[in-house]
Design a protein around this motif. Structure first.
Motif, PDB file in Angstrom:
ATOM      1  N   SER A  48      -1.421  13.673 -24.510  1.00 29.28           N
ATOM      2  CA  SER A  48      -0.058  13.667 -24.225  1.00 29.28           C
ATOM      3  C   SER A  48       0.342  14.860 -23.428  1.00 29.28           C
ATOM      4  O   SER A  48       1.336  15.311 -22.946  1.00 29.28           O
ATOM      5  N   CYS A  49      -0.609  16.105 -23.545  1.00 26.10           N
ATOM      6  CA  CYS A  49      -0.225  17.336 -22.863  1.00 26.10           C
ATOM      7  C   CYS A  49       0.127  17.034 -21.271  1.00 26.10           C
ATOM      8  O   CYS A  49      -0.544  16.315 -20.743  1.00 26.10           O
ATOM      9  N   ARG A  50       0.761  18.017 -20.932  1.00 20.86           N
ATOM     10  CA  ARG A  50       1.201  18.088 -19.349  1.00 20.86           C
ATOM     11  C   ARG A  50       0.750  19.318 -18.898  1.00 20.86           C
ATOM     12  O   ARG A  50       1.016  19.797 -17.830  1.00 20.86           O
ATOM     13  N   HIS A  89     -10.668  24.696 -19.004  1.00 26.45           N
ATOM     14  CA  HIS A  89      -9.749  24.550 -20.032  1.00 26.45           C
ATOM     15  C   HIS A  89      -8.318  24.382 -19.621  1.00 26.45           C
ATOM     16  O   HIS A  89      -7.932  24.367 -18.424  1.00 26.45           O
ATOM     17  N   CYS A  90      -7.293  23.710 -20.415  1.00 24.71           N
ATOM     18  CA  CYS A  90      -6.182  23.373 -20.434  1.00 24.71           C
ATOM     19  C   CYS A  90      -5.150  25.018 -20.584  1.00 24.71           C
ATOM     20  O   CYS A  90      -5.634  25.610 -21.445  1.00 24.71           O
ATOM     21  N   ASP A  91      -4.315  25.052 -19.671  1.00 25.13           N
ATOM     22  CA  ASP A  91      -3.399  26.283 -19.911  1.00 25.13           C
ATOM     23  C   ASP A  91      -2.578  26.141 -20.929  1.00 25.13           C
ATOM     24  O   ASP A  91      -1.873  27.204 -21.267  1.00 25.13           O
ATOM     25  N   THR A  92      -2.468  25.036 -21.300  1.00 24.84           N
ATOM     26  CA  THR A  92      -1.361  24.717 -22.416  1.00 24.84           C
ATOM     27  C   THR A  92      -1.636  24.393 -23.961  1.00 24.84           C
ATOM     28  O   THR A  92      -1.340  25.235 -24.784  1.00 24.84           O
ATOM     29  N   CYS A  93      -2.825  23.560 -23.876  1.00 22.95           N
ATOM     30  CA  CYS A  93      -3.394  22.903 -25.343  1.00 22.95           C
ATOM     31  C   CYS A  93      -4.905  23.691 -25.305  1.00 22.95           C
ATOM     32  O   CYS A  93      -5.277  24.382 -24.860  1.00 22.95           O
ATOM     33  N   GLU A  94      -5.369  23.072 -26.341  1.00 26.74           N
ATOM     34  CA  GLU A  94      -6.622  23.761 -26.928  1.00 26.74           C
ATOM     35  C   GLU A  94      -7.775  22.979 -26.125  1.00 26.74           C
ATOM     36  O   GLU A  94      -8.995  23.385 -26.542  1.00 26.74           O
ATOM     37  N   GLN A 137      -3.681  17.307 -14.164  1.00 23.04           N
ATOM     38  CA  GLN A 137      -2.984  17.660 -15.418  1.00 23.04           C
ATOM     39  C   GLN A 137      -3.635  17.143 -16.774  1.00 23.04           C
ATOM     40  O   GLN A 137      -4.521  16.113 -16.181  1.00 23.04           O
ATOM     41  N   CYS A 138      -3.740  17.958 -17.624  1.00 22.89           N
ATOM     42  CA  CYS A 138      -4.419  17.807 -18.973  1.00 22.89           C
ATOM     43  C   CYS A 138      -4.348  16.126 -19.344  1.00 22.89           C
ATOM     44  O   CYS A 138      -5.303  15.507 -19.749  1.00 22.89           O
ATOM     45  N   ARG A 139      -3.350  15.588 -19.181  1.00 23.14           N
ATOM     46  CA  ARG A 139      -3.119  14.211 -19.678  1.00 23.14           C
ATOM     47  C   ARG A 139      -3.859  13.160 -19.055  1.00 23.14           C
ATOM     48  O   ARG A 139      -4.242  12.173 -19.494  1.00 23.14           O
TER      49      ARG A 139
HETATM   50 ZN   LIG Z   1      -3.558  20.234 -22.535  1.00 24.54          ZN
END
Ligand SMILES: [Zn+2]
Length: 105
Positions: free
Chosen positions: A61-63, A79-84, A52-54
């Protein structure tokens, strides 16, 4: 924001982990998990890392989940699939987290 990591910066001459701060240790654990996952699935265009990104650092705090690609000789891009958040990892080949080496040698 891209994190350019050279795995050698975390290792001594014998390839063992050097003494790291807690934050550097968290990043190092994150990076070697990506290295293991990618080197194990090197033929796949996109590798889903069980991460997990976090977990990268305390202040994240990104999940989202981490995806990685083997982009060129010796280079992993993730890369994270949710944030930058994204980054590259170099000089990981031949390290103890390189799962290819049992096949290559
Ligand atoms: Zn992320």
């Amino acid at each position: 924001m891209a994190l350019k990591a050279d795995l050698r910066h975390f290792l001594d001459e014998e390839g063992n982990e050097i003494e790291l701060t807690d934050q550097a240790k968290a990043i190092f654990r994150f990076l070697v998990k990506i290295v293991s996952a990618v080197s194990e699935n090197i033929d796949q265009p996109l590798i889903y890392v069980d991460l997990q990104c976090r977990t990268r650092a305390d202040d994240v705090s990104c999940r989202g989940s981490i995806e990685a690609t083997y982009i060129a000789i010796g280079n992993i891009e993730w890369h994270c699939d949710t944030c930058e958040v994204s980054g590259t990892i170099s000089h990981w080949q031949g390290s103890m987290w390189d799962k290819q080496k049992r096949i290559l040698h």
